[in-house]
Design a protein around this motif. Structure first.
Motif, PDB file in Angstrom:
ATOM      1  N   GLY A   1       0.789  -1.244   0.000  1.00  9.38           N
ATOM      2  CA  GLY A   1       0.000   0.000   0.000  1.00  9.38           C
ATOM      3  C   GLY A   1       0.812   1.281   0.000  1.00  9.38           C
ATOM      4  N   ARG A   2       2.119   1.184  -0.261  1.00 13.73           N
ATOM      5  CA  ARG A   2       2.992   2.370  -0.283  1.00 13.73           C
ATOM      6  C   ARG A   2       2.885   3.175   1.010  1.00 13.73           C
ATOM      7  N   SER A   3       2.356   4.407   0.944  1.00 11.57           N
ATOM      8  CA  SER A   3       2.385   5.234   2.151  1.00 11.57           C
ATOM      9  C   SER A   3       1.154   4.999   3.029  1.00 11.57           C
TER      10      SER A   3
ATOM     11  N   PHE B   1       5.157  14.348  -9.847  1.00  9.00           N
ATOM     12  CA  PHE B   1       5.639  13.330  -8.894  1.00  9.00           C
ATOM     13  C   PHE B   1       4.463  12.545  -8.310  1.00  9.00           C
ATOM     14  N   SER B   2       4.773  11.405  -7.699  1.00 13.19           N
ATOM     15  CA  SER B   2       3.764  10.568  -7.039  1.00 13.19           C
ATOM     16  C   SER B   2       3.470  11.123  -5.657  1.00 13.19           C
ATOM     17  N   ALA B   3       2.191  11.157  -5.298  1.00 13.55           N
ATOM     18  CA  ALA B   3       1.836  11.660  -3.969  1.00 13.55           C
ATOM     19  C   ALA B   3       2.030  10.595  -2.892  1.00 13.55           C
ATOM     20  N   ASP B   4       2.156   9.322  -3.295  1.00 15.03           N
ATOM     21  CA  ASP B   4       2.236   8.272  -2.263  1.00 15.03           C
ATOM     22  C   ASP B   4       3.630   7.644  -2.134  1.00 15.03           C
ATOM     23  N   LYS B   5       4.624   8.272  -2.709  1.00 15.25           N
ATOM     24  CA  LYS B   5       5.999   7.812  -2.449  1.00 15.25           C
ATOM     25  C   LYS B   5       6.568   8.675  -1.316  1.00 15.25           C
ATOM     26  N   LEU B   6       7.682   9.354  -1.529  1.00 17.54           N
ATOM     27  CA  LEU B   6       8.288  10.122  -0.424  1.00 17.54           C
ATOM     28  C   LEU B   6       7.369  11.206   0.136  1.00 17.54           C
TER      29      LEU B   6
ATOM     30  N   GLU C   1      12.020   1.651 -16.793  1.00 19.66           N
ATOM     31  CA  GLU C   1      10.816   0.872 -16.543  1.00 19.66           C
ATOM     32  C   GLU C   1      10.560   0.960 -15.049  1.00 19.66           C
ATOM     33  N   ILE C   2       9.363   1.396 -14.690  1.00 19.06           N
ATOM     34  CA  ILE C   2       9.072   1.622 -13.276  1.00 19.06           C
ATOM     35  C   ILE C   2       8.555   0.361 -12.591  1.00 19.06           C
ATOM     36  N   GLY C   3       8.043  -0.571 -13.357  1.00 20.45           N
ATOM     37  CA  GLY C   3       7.399  -1.742 -12.749  1.00 20.45           C
ATOM     38  C   GLY C   3       5.920  -1.651 -13.054  1.00 20.45           C
TER      39      GLY C   3
ATOM     40  N   TYR D   1      10.338  17.719 -15.892  1.00 21.99           N
ATOM     41  CA  TYR D   1      11.061  16.765 -15.045  1.00 21.99           C
ATOM     42  C   TYR D   1      10.048  15.820 -14.397  1.00 21.99           C
ATOM     43  N   ASP D   2      10.138  14.523 -14.722  1.00 26.90           N
ATOM     44  CA  ASP D   2       9.341  13.508 -14.029  1.00 26.90           C
ATOM     45  C   ASP D   2      10.163  13.052 -12.821  1.00 26.90           C
ATOM     46  N   LEU D   3       9.769  13.527 -11.654  1.00 26.38           N
ATOM     47  CA  LEU D   3      10.544  13.225 -10.441  1.00 26.38           C
ATOM     48  C   LEU D   3      10.284  11.821  -9.903  1.00 26.38           C
ATOM     49  N   GLY D   4       9.187  11.207 -10.346  1.00 28.62           N
ATOM     50  CA  GLY D   4       8.809   9.912  -9.756  1.00 28.62           C
ATOM     51  C   GLY D   4       8.464  10.135  -8.308  1.00 28.62           C
ATOM     52  N   SER D   5       9.449   9.915  -7.477  1.00 34.59           N
ATOM     53  CA  SER D   5       9.299  10.273  -6.082  1.00 34.59           C
ATOM     54  C   SER D   5       9.831  11.689  -5.979  1.00 34.59           C
TER      55      SER D   5
ATOM     56  N   LYS E   1      16.001   8.795 -12.010  1.00 34.73           N
ATOM     57  CA  LYS E   1      16.270   7.348 -11.955  1.00 34.73           C
ATOM     58  C   LYS E   1      15.920   6.871 -10.551  1.00 34.73           C
ATOM     59  N   SER E   2      14.613   6.704 -10.311  1.00 31.08           N
ATOM     60  CA  SER E   2      14.218   6.456  -8.924  1.00 31.08           C
ATOM     61  C   SER E   2      14.366   5.002  -8.504  1.00 31.08           C
ATOM     62  N   ASN E   3      14.419   4.074  -9.456  1.00 26.11           N
ATOM     63  CA  ASN E   3      14.502   2.685  -9.004  1.00 26.11           C
ATOM     64  C   ASN E   3      15.785   1.956  -9.404  1.00 26.11           C
TER      65      ASN E   3
ATOM     66  N   ASN F   1      -4.796  10.887 -11.308  1.00 27.77           N
ATOM     67  CA  ASN F   1      -4.855   9.597 -10.638  1.00 27.77           C
ATOM     68  C   ASN F   1      -3.552   9.066 -10.042  1.00 27.77           C
ATOM     69  N   ASN F   2      -2.486   9.172 -10.780  1.00 20.27           N
ATOM     70  CA  ASN F   2      -1.166   8.764 -10.282  1.00 20.27           C
ATOM     71  C   ASN F   2      -0.108   9.430 -11.170  1.00 20.27           C
ATOM     72  N   ASN F   3       1.144   9.185 -10.871  1.00 21.85           N
ATOM     73  CA  ASN F   3       2.180   9.873 -11.637  1.00 21.85           C
ATOM     74  C   ASN F   3       2.283   9.356 -13.076  1.00 21.85           C
ATOM     75  N   ALA F   4       1.917   8.096 -13.280  1.00 27.56           N
ATOM     76  CA  ALA F   4       1.908   7.570 -14.649  1.00 27.56           C
ATOM     77  C   ALA F   4       0.916   8.374 -15.485  1.00 27.56           C
ATOM     78  N   ALA F   5      -0.251   8.646 -14.923  1.00 34.79           N
ATOM     79  CA  ALA F   5      -1.266   9.447 -15.601  1.00 34.79           C
ATOM     80  C   ALA F   5      -0.752  10.876 -15.825  1.00 34.79           C
TER      81      ALA F   5
HETATM   82  C1  LIG Z   1       6.978   5.738  -9.656  1.00 38.33           C
HETATM   83  C2  LIG Z   1       7.298   6.453 -10.875  1.00 38.33           C
HETATM   84  C3  LIG Z   1       6.316   6.692 -11.850  1.00 38.33           C
HETATM   85  C4  LIG Z   1       4.912   6.167 -11.709  1.00 38.33           C
HETATM   86  O1  LIG Z   1       4.251   6.788 -10.647  1.00 38.33           O
HETATM   87  P1  LIG Z   1       2.900   6.159 -10.067  1.00 38.33           P
HETATM   88  O2  LIG Z   1       2.418   7.198  -9.105  1.00 38.33           O
HETATM   89  O3  LIG Z   1       3.254   4.873  -9.433  1.00 38.33           O
HETATM   90  O4  LIG Z   1       1.968   6.000 -11.217  1.00 38.33           O
HETATM   91  C5  LIG Z   1       6.669   7.391 -12.980  1.00 38.33           C
HETATM   92  N1  LIG Z   1       7.934   7.849 -13.156  1.00 38.33           N
HETATM   93  C6  LIG Z   1       8.895   7.648 -12.231  1.00 38.33           C
HETATM   94  C7  LIG Z   1      10.265   8.161 -12.498  1.00 38.33           C
HETATM   95  C8  LIG Z   1       8.615   6.941 -11.058  1.00 38.33           C
HETATM   96  O5  LIG Z   1       9.560   6.730 -10.161  1.00 38.33           O
END
Ligand SMILES: *Cc1c(COP(=O)(O)O)cnc(C)c1O
Length: 440
Positions: A84-86, A278-283, A167-169, A245-249, A215-217, A139-143
């Motif tokens: 469930g992440r955060s 960025f994703s609201a449910d990561k960092l 690739e984020i997974g 800039y796609d920060l991911g987290s 490069k978050s992962n 909805n999420n950072n992918a969106a």
């Molecule tokens: C996690 C991540 C995403 C996807 O974010 P979600 O909120 O899981 O959809 C996209 N880009 C980067 C760089 C990420 O780390």
């Protein structure tokens, strides 16, 4: 066994006294399923009504046991996507309850009595917190990535370093998302090195934007280099194109000092590019959402995109996000569980582990170890922690604990519980649950 020559009617099974306690739709589903299993199975040649009923009851019990439920995260991975992440703090949950369990002003302006914007309250707080011109939530950072590229670059070309086509997974591959957004990708540089001149040479009249992805992962070690967002932004400005800039987290405030190196701070980055997400449910430590910050005219284009309707967030998301934003604005960092767990000092973790060890009826050994941030965040950074390790077959123990909703990990062939991710209010339940076990 009273063997049957033909299967009992499904209706007879559903009405049986033994299943009286179960709701109709649920037992009807499993009666059909089990009878079908027996009919098509070569193994179950012999059956009686009793065996069928036992199997049906077993399936129904499993169905209820499988339902969404809380677990104790003793894995040491703080932002655990599968768990469930955060975690939402109870005070944030409580603050949302009244609004969510009633009709609300989600899209209604109480002053004018007219239709309001569902995003307004949250966007105001985002602008306050990050000092940006405008913002949007999806909805999420992918969106968010998809919406930004589709709104600003449709039928045009964007430039990205080969070293950042990640690739984020869960099937989220940057090149695929770019393609799906109707955007042409121009890859520059190599997987370990990309220079400013690589970007500069690739820009042509069809180029709309330079994309940088954090490069978050994964982490590159050794011979590598990348171009900073600051330099990319200057280049983009000079050429009359955009920088994203796609920060991911991404982190906001008050993050453990050991973690901030190389990890983009949202407030800083927003000053160095046209648009970011960025994703609201990561960092950031809130609910699942994608947050987009940027220049007013760009966000306006996103808001005009018909696709936003498909990516829009529910009132639950907005309500929880609103409370998380308030917590940041009021510097109530205790309400952001992810930060709280990442920022714990070692003495606190040790105390949790020692207290537990003392109260457990089984033998365990206290050791130091390393926890992970997780959630695709900071693959190369670990945090010191304390663990309790248990003697015995590690795989068996892991399974035994998992059956009681305690998720530990195996390291060096030992089953261990990592106390960084075990919350203060998990402790009592953890001790009670373990002490209920007959043996290890
Ligand atoms: C996690 C991540 C995403 C996807 O974010 P979600 O909120 O899981 O959809 C996209 N880009 C980067 C760089 C990420 O780390």
């Amino acid at each position: 066994m009273n063997k049957l020559r033909s299967f009992p009617q499904i209706n007879t099974l559903i009405k049986d006294e033994n299943l009286k306690a179960y709701p109709f739709y649920i037992k009807a589903f499993f009666c059909k399923k089990v009878v079908n299993q027996y009919k098509t199975s070569l193994i179950h040649k012999e059956f009686s009504k009793e065996t069928l009923l036992l199997q049906i009851k077993h399936e129904i019990d499993t169905f209820y046991r499988k339902d969404f439920q809380s677990v104790i995260n003793a894995s040491g991975v703080v932002i655990h996507t599968n768990l469930g992440r955060s975690v939402i703090d109870k005070t944030i949950y409580e603050a949302c309850k009244e609004t969510l369990c009633n009709y609300s002003n989600i899209e209604f302006d109480l002053q004018t009595g007219k239709r309001g914007s569902r995003y307004a309250l949250v966007l105001e707080k985002l602008k306050m917190l990050f000092g940006c011109e405008d913002a949007l939530v999806v909805n999420n950072n992918a969106a968010a990535v998809f919406l930004v590229l589709h709104s600003l670059c449709f039928n045009k070309q964007i430039i990205s370093s080969r070293g950042e086509l990640v690739e984020i997974g869960g099937n989220f591959r940057m090149p695929e998302v770019i393609k799906a957004a109707g955007v042409k990708l121009c890859e520059v540089g190599t997987s370990n090195k990309t220079h400013l001149k690589d970007y500069a040479q690739a820009i042509n009249e069809n180029t709309a934007l330079i994309l940088k992805t954090h490069k978050s992962n994964f982490a590159l070690k050794g011979f590598h280099s990348e171009v900073s967002i600051k330099d990319l932004h200057l280049l983009a400005q000079e050429k009359g194109i955009l920088s994203y800039y796609d920060l991911g987290s991404g982190w906001c405030e008050n993050l453990n000092k050991k973690l901030i190196k190389n990890e983009p701070k949202i407030k800083t980055i927003i000053q160095q590019c046209d648009i970011l997400s960025f994703s609201a449910d990561k960092l950031f430590g809130s609910v699942q959402a994608g947050i987009i910050l940027g220049k007013k005219e760009l966000i306006e284009k996103l808001k005009q995109n018909q696709l936003l309707r498909m990516l829009r967030v529910d009132k639950l998301t907005l309500c929880f996000l609103n409370e998380s934003l308030k917590a940041y604005l009021e510097k109530n960092y205790d309400k952001i569980t992810t930060l709280k767990l990442l920022n714990q000092d070692l003495a606190t973790i040790k105390e949790k582990a020692l207290n537990t060890q003392k109260k457990l009826k089984f033998q365990s050994t206290l050791k130091t170890s390393k926890s992970l941030v997780g959630g695709g965040s900071m693959p190369d950074k670990s945090l010191d922690t304390f663990i309790l390790s248990f003697k015995g077959n590690a795989l068996k123990l892991q399974e035994q604990f998992r059956a009681k909703n305690i998720i530990g990990r195996i390291q060096n062939d030992e089953f261990v519980l990592d106390f960084r991710t075990i919350k203060e209010n998990d402790l009592e339940k953890l001790i009670h649950t373990i002490n209920q076990m007959e043996s290890l």
